[in-house]
Design an enzyme around this catalytic site. Structure first.
Site, short mmCIF file in Angstrom:
data_model
loop_
_atom_site.label_atom_id
_atom_site.label_comp_id
_atom_site.label_asym_id
_atom_site.label_seq_id
_atom_site.Cartn_x
_atom_site.Cartn_y
_atom_site.Cartn_z
CG HIS A 1 -4.57 7.32 7.73
ND1 HIS A 1 -5.03 6.27 6.97
CD2 HIS A 1 -5.35 8.37 7.43
CE1 HIS A 1 -6.04 6.69 6.23
NE2 HIS A 1 -6.26 7.96 6.50
CG ASN B 1 -11.76 9.84 7.95
OD1 ASN B 1 -12.54 10.35 8.75
ND2 ASN B 1 -11.01 10.56 7.14
CB CYS C 1 -0.98 -0.02 1.18
SG CYS C 1 -0.41 0.78 2.67
P1 5GP Z 1 -8.24 9.41 4.64
O1 5GP Z 1 -9.15 10.18 3.73
O2 5GP Z 1 -8.02 7.99 4.16
O3 5GP Z 1 -8.62 9.50 6.08
O4 5GP Z 1 -6.84 10.16 4.57
C1 5GP Z 1 -5.87 9.88 3.63
C2 5GP Z 1 -4.97 11.08 3.60
O5 5GP Z 1 -3.78 10.74 2.92
C3 5GP Z 1 -5.58 12.29 2.85
O6 5GP Z 1 -5.70 13.39 3.75
C4 5GP Z 1 -4.60 12.55 1.72
O7 5GP Z 1 -4.40 13.92 1.49
C5 5GP Z 1 -3.33 11.86 2.21
N1 5GP Z 1 -2.50 11.36 1.13
C6 5GP Z 1 -2.91 10.66 0.04
N2 5GP Z 1 -1.85 10.34 -0.73
C7 5GP Z 1 -0.75 10.84 -0.10
C8 5GP Z 1 0.65 10.82 -0.41
O8 5GP Z 1 1.11 10.27 -1.41
N3 5GP Z 1 1.48 11.45 0.46
C9 5GP Z 1 1.01 12.06 1.60
N4 5GP Z 1 1.91 12.66 2.38
N5 5GP Z 1 -0.29 12.09 1.92
C10 5GP Z 1 -1.16 11.49 1.08
ZN ZN Z 2 0.25 -0.40 4.39
#
Ligand code: 5GP
Ligand code: ZN
Length: 110
Positions: free
Chosen positions: A98, A85, A2
């Protein structure tokens, strides 16, 4: 593997602000506040729904990381919001547990 596991292995760059044996914290690529980082366990776990008693211990490490980061990064008034989330309908887009840590912005009451 991932996306976040690739960040852990440094195969994809990220602005890392904290790391120890169990957790990694790095800046979110699309910040919603002046301070917006993600705190992740180094162990791959898809979602909170996949936790068991043993795996749940990563949350103690993630919370301690938040506390240490608040001090190290001089978060104003040590005030911040932690968001997780769990599942697609809740907005989870990366399926490696996360915790968002958000600060330095006025946040609405929940
Ligand atoms: P979720 O929506 O799953 O709670 O949060 C995923 C988070 O990962 C989002 O806030 C998005 O901006 C962040 N994110 C997605 N791809 C990347 C990446 O390649 N690098 C970093 N630093 N953050 C990422
Ligand atoms: Zn992973």
């Amino acid at each position: 593997m991932c996306l976040f596991c690739k960040i852990i292995k440094k195969e994809i760059p990220a602005k890392i602000i904290y790391e120890n044996e169990k957790v990694l914290a790095f800046e979110d690529i699309e910040p919603v506040a002046p301070f917006h980082i993600l705190i992740i366990p180094k162990e791959h776990i898809n979602t909170i729904n996949d936790l068991d008693d043993k795996k749940a211990a990563v949350f103690a490490d993630m919370m301690m990381a938040a506390k240490n980061i608040a001090t190290a990064q001089k978060i104003k008034n040590k005030s911040y919001r932690l968001i997780i989330n769990a599942g697609e309908d809740a907005g989870q887009t990366v399926f490696h547990i996360h915790m968002h840590m958000i600060a330095h912005r006025k946040l609405c009451s929940l």
